[in-house]
Design a protein around this motif. Sequence first.
Motif: not given
Length: 273
Positions: A112, A116, A119, A255, A258
Motif C-alpha cells: 500500500d 502511485v 504504478l 492495479g 492496497a
Amino acid sequence: MCDICLMNAVKERMLSRRAFFRAGAATAAAATVGGAMAAPPAMAAGHGSVVDMTHAYDGSFPTYFGEPGFAAEQVFNFAEHGFNLFNLTINEHTGTHIDAPMHFSADGQSVDEIPVGHLVVPLCVVDIAAKAADDADAQVTPDDLQAWIDANGDIPGSACVAMHSGWAGKTGGEGFRNADGDGVMHFPGFHVEAAQMLIESTGAVAIAVDTLSLDHGPSADFATHYAWLPTNRYGIENIAGLDQVPAAGATLVVGAPAHRGGSGGPARIFAMV
C-alpha cells in the motif's frame, strides 16, 4: 431487523438510486444537446489498444510452493438473496501479483506504500524466449539489457523492465513450475547482475517476469529478490501478454492492491499500446 426485511430494504434503495441516476443521465444528455462542451477522452483512447497482462486465477493456478493459493466460499447467491458475495482466502503471491519491497526486506515499503506514480510506467520488454526455449534455466543478463538498449535507446526513468521468456503459455500444466525429480524447479528469471545494472545505471522502479519468481527456478538464495526489493523497487510475477506488446513504447498500468502492511498481492495489470 430480519434477513428478509433487510434484503427488501436493500432492493428498494437500489431501485430508488437507479431512478435517480436515470434522471440525472437524462439531464446530462439534455445539457450536451444544448451545447455543453464534451468531456475529454480517457487516456486509453489516445492509444491504439489496451492489452490485458493478467492471468485469471483460481485454486488450480500454479504457485511457487505448489499449494493452492486461492479459495472462494459463496456466502450469498442471487437465487436466494438477490445478490452474490464470496469470502476469499488468498495467498498474497498468487496469480499475476506484486512483490512489494518489504517482501524481502525488514523495512521496505509495503504494497500500500508503493508510490502511485510508480504504478503507471513505461514498459520495456526484454525478449529471451529463444534462449529460454533451449534452456529452462535461462536468465536475463546485463548483455540482454545492453542489447535492448542498443536496439531501443536508454531505459526510460521509472520504467518496468519485463522478461518475456514465453513461459506464460505454460500456466495450464506442470511445465510452468517445471520441477524435476528432486523437486527443484526450472524456469527463467533475472540474473542478479542484471538487477544490479538496472539499480546502478537506470531509474527503473520495477521488474516483471512471466514466471513464478524474479529469480530463476533453481535459485537457492533469492539473490535477485534480495538485491532488488530492499531498494524500494517492486516486482511483478506471473505477468501475461508480453507477446502482444512492443519491446518499447507501451505504458504499463499496475492495479496494485492496497491492503495495509502487505508484502504483495494479486494485481490487475494492463498495457496501453
